[in-house]
Design an enzyme around this catalytic site. Structure first.
Site, PDB file in Angstrom:
ATOM      1  N   HIS A   1       0.872  -1.196   0.000  1.00  0.00           N
ATOM      2  CA  HIS A   1       0.000   0.000   0.000  1.00  0.00           C
ATOM      3  C   HIS A   1       0.896   1.229   0.000  1.00  0.00           C
ATOM      4  CE1 HIS A   1      -3.832   2.137   1.579  1.00  0.00           C
ATOM      5  NE2 HIS A   1      -2.945   3.072   1.294  1.00  0.00           N
TER       6      HIS A   1
ATOM      7  N   HIS B   1       1.484   5.369  -1.767  1.00  0.00           N
ATOM      8  CA  HIS B   1       1.036   6.485  -2.612  1.00  0.00           C
ATOM      9  C   HIS B   1       2.263   7.119  -3.246  1.00  0.00           C
ATOM     10  CE1 HIS B   1      -3.061   6.480  -0.883  1.00  0.00           C
ATOM     11  NE2 HIS B   1      -2.431   6.057   0.198  1.00  0.00           N
TER      12      HIS B   1
ATOM     13  N   LYS C   1      -9.339  -0.714  -5.581  1.00  0.00           N
ATOM     14  CA  LYS C   1      -9.399  -0.048  -4.279  1.00  0.00           C
ATOM     15  C   LYS C   1     -10.759   0.606  -4.068  1.00  0.00           C
ATOM     16  CE  LYS C   1      -7.846   1.847  -0.456  1.00  0.00           C
ATOM     17  NZ  LYS C   1      -6.692   2.690  -0.194  1.00  0.00           N
TER      18      LYS C   1
ATOM     19  N   HIS D   1     -10.573   0.794   2.029  1.00  0.00           N
ATOM     20  CA  HIS D   1     -10.351   1.813   3.065  1.00  0.00           C
ATOM     21  C   HIS D   1     -11.529   1.697   4.013  1.00  0.00           C
ATOM     22  CE1 HIS D   1      -8.767   5.767   4.584  1.00  0.00           C
ATOM     23  NE2 HIS D   1      -9.955   5.680   5.180  1.00  0.00           N
TER      24      HIS D   1
ATOM     25  N   HIS E   1      -4.607  -0.685   5.916  1.00  0.00           N
ATOM     26  CA  HIS E   1      -4.178   0.054   7.119  1.00  0.00           C
ATOM     27  C   HIS E   1      -5.139  -0.132   8.287  1.00  0.00           C
ATOM     28  CE1 HIS E   1      -6.880   2.737   5.063  1.00  0.00           C
ATOM     29  NE2 HIS E   1      -5.968   3.256   4.289  1.00  0.00           N
TER      30      HIS E   1
ATOM     31  N   ASP F   1       1.381   2.559   3.612  1.00  0.00           N
ATOM     32  CA  ASP F   1       0.527   3.739   3.440  1.00  0.00           C
ATOM     33  C   ASP F   1       1.370   5.003   3.427  1.00  0.00           C
ATOM     34  OD1 ASP F   1      -1.734   5.184   2.924  1.00  0.00           O
ATOM     35  OD2 ASP F   1      -2.403   5.257   5.006  1.00  0.00           O
TER      36      ASP F   1
HETATM   37  C1  NCD Z   1      -3.739   8.911   2.049  1.00  0.00           C
HETATM   38  C2  NCD Z   1      -3.317   9.941   1.018  1.00  0.00           C
HETATM   39  O1  NCD Z   1      -2.784  10.978   1.405  1.00  0.00           O
HETATM   40  O2  NCD Z   1      -3.507   9.688  -0.177  1.00  0.00           O
HETATM   41  N1  NCD Z   1      -3.773   9.551   3.329  1.00  0.00           N
HETATM   42  C3  NCD Z   1      -3.701   8.946   4.527  1.00  0.00           C
HETATM   43  O3  NCD Z   1      -3.830   9.630   5.550  1.00  0.00           O
HETATM   44  N2  NCD Z   1      -3.483   7.669   4.632  1.00  0.00           N
HETATM   45  C4  NCD Z   1      -5.036   8.299   1.673  1.00  0.00           C
HETATM   46  C5  NCD Z   1      -5.362   7.047   2.428  1.00  0.00           C
HETATM   47  O4  NCD Z   1      -4.727   6.019   2.245  1.00  0.00           O
HETATM   48  O5  NCD Z   1      -6.296   7.081   3.239  1.00  0.00           O
HETATM   49 ZN    ZN Z   2      -3.293   5.026   1.685  1.00  0.00          ZN
END
Ligand code: NCD
Ligand code: ZN
Length: 346
Positions: free
Chosen positions: A14, A16, A100, A137, A175, A248
């Site tokens: 996971h 970003h 997702k 999520h 998460h 995450d």
């Molecule tokens: C994530 C993001 O910034 O894209 N933020 C977070 O607090 N985890 C989005 C997510 O995974 O919920």
């Molecule tokens: Zn995330």
């Protein structure tokens, strides 16, 4: 005490990466230590179709650090307009690894998410049929539900009913942050796993307010009470194949975090393995780190674990790590855990 640990190269289930300048700046933080990562699709606009995923994967691949042997594994962002045929094509042609589900409004860039899972039932049924995993999520968005209860309420009111209506659907609770989530996963006999982040193993909700408000500890789902953190740690070090690493890692530039309305997301890729080794050492479970970071996730997703390894070495003095990553859009603060780190990837 062990002073060196060699494990198969980890995967991050996971992450970003964002796009553009931020993506270019953060990719190496992942590719240095991880062989694969499941890339979240919540760009603006989101990665919704097979063609979007192909294009995004190409942008990632074009910007990978030279010589890195890294495989981005792609996801699609489920919307109420998602076409089941497109999803099936994307999976069968090897473009995507998962879909997702963001409840609309639950987190960063989730406005195009799902308002009612009944509206995506045909896509979920197709996914169950073809064996394509759904990453969830797991938080309700009802503002009348206390933010610290949103995961537990989601399990009872959305996740469990959805799974019962869609037998065979393979789900990953992304998460997971609560003891309730851990227990729910443990209570199910099949088709359910959970990722755990680095930071939720290290901070509880007190850390968010220690000496003042700490925007770099703010993420969604928000960190919970200490007993929840301890439940997550127990699950992570248990060796149970249903729990594995999804960092995450969610970079936002400092200006967006340190603001009157700061963004949710912790950027932890660069020092995640140092953090995890610390946690597993504290738990007396260094021998379980490989399962959590490198084996369990691969097994759940049906891919072979990496045939490469990484080695961590314990230092007597606290190791230092880069506090910020520079990008053309501004600096991004790296997760600074509330304890010293002694382990370094060598
Ligand atoms: C994530 C993001 O910034 O894209 N933020 C977070 O607090 N985890 C989005 C997510 O995974 O919920
Ligand atoms: Zn995330």
């Amino acid at each position: 005490m062990a002073s060196e640990l060699t494990i198969r190269k980890p995967d991050d289930w996971h992450v970003h990466f964002r796009d553009g300048a931020v993506m270019r700046a953060v990719l190496s933080g992942t590719t240095e230590h991880f062989g694969r990562a499941l890339v979240m699709p919540n760009l603006v606009p989101p990665v919704v179709t097979m063609n979007d995923a192909i294009a995004y994967r190409e942008r990632i691949e074009a910007n990978l650090p030279k010589g890195s042997e890294f495989t981005p594994m792609m996801t699609l962002y489920l919307t109420e307009a998602t076409d089941a045929d497109d999803v099936e094509r994307a999976y069968k042609s090897g473009v995507i690894t998962a879909v997702k589900l963001y409840p609309a409004g639950a987190t960063t860039n989730s406005d195009s998410g799902v308002t009612d899972v009944a509206r995506v039932a045909p896509v979920l049924e197709r996914m169950a049929e073809i064996g394509l995993p759904l990453c969830v999520h797991g938080e309700v968005t009802d503002p009348s539900i206390d933010i610290f209860d949103r995961e537990a309420v989601f399990i009872d009111t959305v996740l469990d009913p959805m799974r019962q209506r869609t037998p065979g659907l393979r789900v990953i609770m992304e998460h997971v942050t609560t003891e309730d989530g851990v227990k729910y996963v443990q209570s199910q006999s099949e088709h359910l796993a959970a990722t755990i982040t680095t930071h939720h193993l290290m901070i509880n909700r007190n850390h968010l307010f220690q000496g003042g408000i700490r925007p770099h500890f703010f993420c969604l789902p928000i960190a919970k009470r200490e007993h929840h953190r301890l439940a997550l740690r127990a699950a992570a070090v248990s060796g149970d194949g249903r729990f594995f690493l999804g960092t995450d890692s969610a970079p936002h530039v400092d200006g967006a975090k340190e603001s009157a309305c700061g963004c949710a997301g912790v950027y932890n890729s660069p020092n995640t393995l140092s953090c995890l080794a610390q946690v597993f050492e504290e738990e007396g479970a260094l021998d379980k780190l490989e399962a959590f970071a490198s084996l369990n996730g691969a097994a759940y997703y049906g891919v072979a674990p990496s045939d490469q390894t990484i080695t961590l070495k314990r230092q007597n003095a606290a190791v230092s790590y880069q506090a910020k990553v520079k990008t053309e859009e501004g600096d991004i603060t790296v997760f600074d855990p509330p304890c010293d780190l002694n382990w370094l990837v060598v």
